[in-house]
Design a protein around this motif. Structure first.
Motif, PDB file in Angstrom:
ATOM      1  N   VAL A  30      12.088   4.178  13.582  1.00  0.00           N
ATOM      2  CA  VAL A  30      13.383   3.571  13.875  1.00  0.00           C
ATOM      3  C   VAL A  30      13.728   3.831  15.333  1.00  0.00           C
ATOM      4  N   SER A  31      14.659   3.046  15.846  1.00  0.00           N
ATOM      5  CA  SER A  31      15.164   3.266  17.194  1.00  0.00           C
ATOM      6  C   SER A  31      15.852   4.628  17.243  1.00  0.00           C
ATOM      7  N   PRO A  32      15.838   5.288  18.405  1.00  0.00           N
ATOM      8  CA  PRO A  32      16.235   6.698  18.446  1.00  0.00           C
ATOM      9  C   PRO A  32      17.715   6.969  18.252  1.00  0.00           C
ATOM     10  N   PHE A  33      18.606   6.007  18.493  1.00  0.00           N
ATOM     11  CA  PHE A  33      20.021   6.289  18.310  1.00  0.00           C
ATOM     12  C   PHE A  33      20.319   6.535  16.835  1.00  0.00           C
ATOM     13  N   GLY A  34      20.886   7.694  16.546  1.00  0.00           N
ATOM     14  CA  GLY A  34      21.141   8.087  15.173  1.00  0.00           C
ATOM     15  C   GLY A  34      20.301   9.270  14.734  1.00  0.00           C
ATOM     16  N   ALA A  35      19.331   9.676  15.541  1.00  0.00           N
ATOM     17  CA  ALA A  35      18.519  10.871  15.249  1.00  0.00           C
ATOM     18  C   ALA A  35      17.886  10.796  13.868  1.00  0.00           C
ATOM     19  N   ASN A  54      14.104  13.832  11.802  1.00  0.00           N
ATOM     20  CA  ASN A  54      14.815  14.324  10.621  1.00  0.00           C
ATOM     21  C   ASN A  54      14.283  13.682   9.350  1.00  0.00           C
ATOM     22  N   SER A  55      14.099  12.361   9.387  1.00  0.00           N
ATOM     23  CA  SER A  55      13.579  11.671   8.211  1.00  0.00           C
ATOM     24  C   SER A  55      12.145  12.092   7.912  1.00  0.00           C
ATOM     25  N   GLY A  56      11.333  12.275   8.950  1.00  0.00           N
ATOM     26  CA  GLY A  56       9.948  12.678   8.736  1.00  0.00           C
ATOM     27  C   GLY A  56       9.828  14.054   8.114  1.00  0.00           C
ATOM     28  N   ILE A  57      10.653  15.006   8.568  1.00  0.00           N
ATOM     29  CA  ILE A  57      10.638  16.349   7.982  1.00  0.00           C
ATOM     30  C   ILE A  57      11.089  16.286   6.530  1.00  0.00           C
ATOM     31  N   GLN A  58      12.018  15.390   6.220  1.00  0.00           N
ATOM     32  CA  GLN A  58      12.440  15.221   4.833  1.00  0.00           C
ATOM     33  C   GLN A  58      11.352  14.547   3.993  1.00  0.00           C
ATOM     34  N   ASP A  59      10.497  13.730   4.617  1.00  0.00           N
ATOM     35  CA  ASP A  59       9.313  13.216   3.918  1.00  0.00           C
ATOM     36  C   ASP A  59       8.448  14.372   3.435  1.00  0.00           C
ATOM     37  N   ALA A  60       8.164  15.294   4.348  1.00  0.00           N
ATOM     38  CA  ALA A  60       7.318  16.443   3.997  1.00  0.00           C
ATOM     39  C   ALA A  60       7.978  17.291   2.920  1.00  0.00           C
ATOM     40  N   ASP A  61       9.278  17.472   3.018  1.00  0.00           N
ATOM     41  CA  ASP A  61      10.035  18.235   2.032  1.00  0.00           C
ATOM     42  C   ASP A  61       9.923  17.603   0.645  1.00  0.00           C
ATOM     43  N   ALA A  73      13.732   5.378   3.935  1.00  0.00           N
ATOM     44  CA  ALA A  73      13.324   4.672   5.149  1.00  0.00           C
ATOM     45  C   ALA A  73      14.097   3.368   5.305  1.00  0.00           C
ATOM     46  N   ASP A  74      14.281   2.639   4.210  1.00  0.00           N
ATOM     47  CA  ASP A  74      15.032   1.387   4.283  1.00  0.00           C
ATOM     48  C   ASP A  74      16.476   1.642   4.708  1.00  0.00           C
ATOM     49  N   GLU A  75      17.057   2.718   4.219  1.00  0.00           N
ATOM     50  CA  GLU A  75      18.417   3.069   4.627  1.00  0.00           C
ATOM     51  C   GLU A  75      18.465   3.377   6.116  1.00  0.00           C
ATOM     52  N   ASN A  76      17.469   4.096   6.624  1.00  0.00           N
ATOM     53  CA  ASN A  76      17.425   4.417   8.044  1.00  0.00           C
ATOM     54  C   ASN A  76      17.202   3.178   8.901  1.00  0.00           C
ATOM     55  N   VAL A  77      16.305   2.303   8.456  1.00  0.00           N
ATOM     56  CA  VAL A  77      16.054   1.073   9.208  1.00  0.00           C
ATOM     57  C   VAL A  77      17.314   0.217   9.269  1.00  0.00           C
ATOM     58  N   LEU A  78      18.027   0.112   8.142  1.00  0.00           N
ATOM     59  CA  LEU A  78      19.258  -0.674   8.110  1.00  0.00           C
ATOM     60  C   LEU A  78      20.281  -0.112   9.089  1.00  0.00           C
ATOM     61  N   ASN A  79      20.498   1.204   9.052  1.00  0.00           N
ATOM     62  CA  ASN A  79      21.475   1.808   9.955  1.00  0.00           C
ATOM     63  C   ASN A  79      21.044   1.692  11.409  1.00  0.00           C
ATOM     64  N   SER A  80      19.760   1.874  11.669  1.00  0.00           N
ATOM     65  CA  SER A  80      19.266   1.767  13.037  1.00  0.00           C
ATOM     66  C   SER A  80      19.387   0.342  13.560  1.00  0.00           C
ATOM     67  N   THR A  81      19.097  -0.633  12.708  1.00  0.00           N
ATOM     68  CA  THR A  81      19.205  -2.033  13.109  1.00  0.00           C
ATOM     69  C   THR A  81      20.650  -2.386  13.440  1.00  0.00           C
ATOM     70  N   ARG A  82      21.574  -1.937  12.615  1.00  0.00           N
ATOM     71  CA  ARG A  82      22.985  -2.215  12.880  1.00  0.00           C
ATOM     72  C   ARG A  82      23.446  -1.568  14.175  1.00  0.00           C
ATOM     73  N   SER A  83      22.986  -0.343  14.433  1.00  0.00           N
ATOM     74  CA  SER A  83      23.339   0.324  15.686  1.00  0.00           C
ATOM     75  C   SER A  83      22.809  -0.451  16.879  1.00  0.00           C
ATOM     76  N   THR A  84      21.558  -0.853  16.791  1.00  0.00           N
ATOM     77  CA  THR A  84      20.934  -1.578  17.886  1.00  0.00           C
ATOM     78  C   THR A  84      21.635  -2.903  18.142  1.00  0.00           C
ATOM     79  N   LEU A  86      24.798   8.526  12.699  1.00  0.00           N
ATOM     80  CA  LEU A  86      23.937   9.695  12.785  1.00  0.00           C
ATOM     81  C   LEU A  86      23.345  10.077  11.433  1.00  0.00           C
ATOM     82  N   SER A  87      22.181  10.703  11.499  1.00  0.00           N
ATOM     83  CA  SER A  87      21.339  10.962  10.340  1.00  0.00           C
ATOM     84  C   SER A  87      22.055  11.754   9.259  1.00  0.00           C
ATOM     85  N   LEU A  88      21.947  11.248   8.037  1.00  0.00           N
ATOM     86  CA  LEU A  88      22.391  11.952   6.841  1.00  0.00           C
ATOM     87  C   LEU A  88      21.247  11.936   5.833  1.00  0.00           C
ATOM     88  N   PRO A  89      21.150  12.957   4.981  1.00  0.00           N
ATOM     89  CA  PRO A  89      20.077  12.956   3.980  1.00  0.00           C
ATOM     90  C   PRO A  89      20.306  11.862   2.952  1.00  0.00           C
TER      91      PRO A  89
END
Length: 561
Positions: free
Chosen positions: A310-315, A319-326, A356-367, A403-406
């Motif tokens: 995702v685009s970097p705004f929103g961090a 964060n999402s990748g570490i939660q993938d591993a978790d 990931a879809d939630e992150n992409v949606l939020n990142s797209t809206r931010s962009t 910004l990133s939320l779980p």
């Protein structure tokens, strides 16, 4: 100034000496934050693995810097949380400006009673160094300067070809975990793709070393006087380093824009001619969102940027990748240990693709808000900004990067639906909220008592101790897959329970009861990744067994049999 680690020790792989090499349980490719967390988490579950990276140093430049509260809680479980927070810059407050006027500010963690802040800022290379040092003493076999050049997936495992300074060798493993970044060589080798959307804009990142009076907050400008017509983001990092992102526009030449003669005037225009600073690192990036159609391909799993970007705004990246591993580590460990069916692993893809879809949606809206590409979009954006300075309702329309939320796994097949009535956010699939506790005279935190194994949180409130109830609670740890019991009571009510030999925590501020809508008798079953699996108003071991079977994929196995 170079913040990279000293060269990490390369050693010749035993396969190159034609010594008998074992078949490895798991191979993790990529020693960024995601791969390092994955390897450490497997080690915490007693799983030996090999970690491969083509470099022999930590990352150059700040790169990922904003680490969210949920990530810090995961790092606590992995043993590096406190060190990360101590080194990082803590912040909860953000401000949004239009030109030189403050529009509004927001607090990302307005409530008390949490061990960790909403965010810390810390350069990625520092976090990687802490994680590399955490590997010491674990059964992880780390192989630096090792590049994966070939991958063959077969029914019983994966064959991996690795190139090193001493030659090429092959190794065999049961599972391959691709944490090798947005350009994932493993993805390319297997002929897979990540479908992407490229946004027509570019941003310049500058790491600036300076003594500055800016507060420890996230500042975002729309159309600032020092960079008119564009946007700018400012973050403070550790070591008096400041991260500045300048919007450049799509027509900007990335090679020219990263040259000092182009970067320095932009920074001077922002800081003033008399502010001393030095330039540490510069990069130019393009807004991009992408996701693979599948995160699991047989015995190969993709995590982090290799699976989704995702685009970097929103961090949302690291964060999402570490939660993938978790999400994946405990499932893989249970399958390897023969305690869960292989079908449990399919839920990694289902749960994390939804995230990931939630992150992409939020990142797209931010962009779309930050870089409007049509006259109508720009008119909407400008109107929202004008209104936001005067009217609270309009601030919800402004998007400088949600910004990133779980993620809450709302539709997870591992969750047991509620049969009792509950209020609040701690529904099945939700990440557990923290709360302050007391154990005797010592302060404690709820999340420090959870994770790594299944847990059963029982709230006794002010009820009198019951030896029969205590025996049933202790019976949770004797289930075929043990559940670690956690007994909580109201303030001042622990003594009688301790007299029965119980280990009990007091809900000192009543925040646990409030956040979990816990009345006396309430039981929560919590997954090893600290997400809620099930909850009830009364403890019934049969219900716990059924929910535990569901949470470990037993029902999925029965459905596919």
């Amino acid at each position: 100034m170079n913040h990279r680690l000293a060269t990490l020790p390369y050693r010749k792989a035993p396969e190159l000496d034609r010594r008998p090499a074992p078949r490895y349980r798991a191979v993790v490719v990529g020693a960024g934050p995601v791969g390092l967390c994955m390897a450490i988490d497997l080690a915490c579950h007693g799983i030996e693995c090999v970690l491969i990276d083509e470099d022999d140093r930590t990352s150059e430049g700040s790169r990922a810097i904003c680490f969210a509260k949920r990530t810090l809680e995961i790092l606590d479980r992995l043993g590096t949380g406190q060190r990360t927070v101590d080194k990082g810059v803590v912040w909860n407050l953000g401000k949004v400006f239009l030109r030189d006027r403050l529009l509004y500010q927001f607090d990302l963690l307005p409530e008390s009673g949490h061990k960790r802040p909403a965010f810390i800022n810390l350069q990625q290379y520092h976090l990687e160094q802490f994680l590399v040092e955490r590997l010491a003493g674990t059964p992880v076999d780390v192989r630096w300067r090792s590049r994966v050049t070939g991958v063959t997936v077969h029914e019983g495992g994966v064959s991996v070809t690795v190139g090193t300074p001493d030659g090429v060798y092959a190794l065999e493993c049961d599972w391959l975990l691709a944490c090798d970044g947005a350009r994932s060589p493993i993805r390319t080798t297997l002929g897979l793709e990540a479908k992407s959307q490229v946004f027509r804009d570019r941003f310049l990142i500058a790491d600036v070393k300076m003594q500055a009076s800016f507060p420890t907050e996230r500042w975002f400008w729309f159309d600032p006087p020092f960079h008119p017509g564009q946007s700018v983001l400012l973050h403070r990092q550790a070591d008096d380093l400041w991260r500045i992102d300048f919007q450049l526009g799509w027509d900007a030449d990335p090679e020219k824009e990263r040259q000092p003669q182009r970067v320095l005037p932009r920074i001077r225009a922002m800081l003033g001619e008399d502010t001393p600073f030095s330039l540490e690192w510069v990069s130019v990036y393009t807004f991009r969102c992408q996701r693979m159609d599948r995160f699991r391909h047989g015995r190969v799993f993709f995590l982090g940027d290799a699976a989704h970007q995702v685009s970097p705004f929103g961090a949302r990246g690291a964060n999402s990748g570490i939660q993938d591993a978790d999400n994946l580590a405990w499932k893989l460990a249970l399958v390897m240990q023969g305690k869960a069916p292989e079908s449990l692993l399919d839920t990694y893809e289902r749960e994390r693709m939804a995230a990931a879809d939630e992150n992409v949606l939020n990142s797209t809206r931010s962009t779309d808000f930050i870089t409007p590409k049509s006259r109508t979009s720009r008119l909407f954006r400008d109107a929202a900004l004008q209104l936001a300075g005067r009217h609270a309702f309009a601030r919800g329309l402004v998007n400088s990067g949600r910004l990133s939320l779980p993620h809450t796994y709302r539709d997870s097949p591992l969750s047991t639906p509620d049969r009792d009535s509950f209020a609040g956010r701690m529904r099945p699939g939700a990440p557990c909220a923290d709360a302050p506790l007391r154990a005797g005279d010592a302060q404690a935190w709820l999340l420090d008592q959870l994770g790594g194994a299944f847990g059963g949180m029982y709230y006794a409130g002010a009820q009198a101790p019951d030896p029969g109830l205590l025996a049933r609670l202790q019976g949770l740890s004797r289930l075929p897959l043990p559940v670690r019991p956690l007994l909580l009571c109201a303030t001042g009510c622990a003594g009688p329970w301790r007299a029965l030999g119980a280990s009990v925590f007091e809900d000192v501020e009543g925040l646990y009861a409030g956040r979990y809508d816990a009345a006396p008798g309430t039981l929560y079953l919590v997954r090893p990744d600290q997400h809620v699996a099930a909850r009830w108003r009364h403890l019934e071991l049969r219900a716990v067994r059924e929910a535990l079977a569901r949470a470990t994929g037993q029902q999925l196995e029965a459905q596919t049999a």
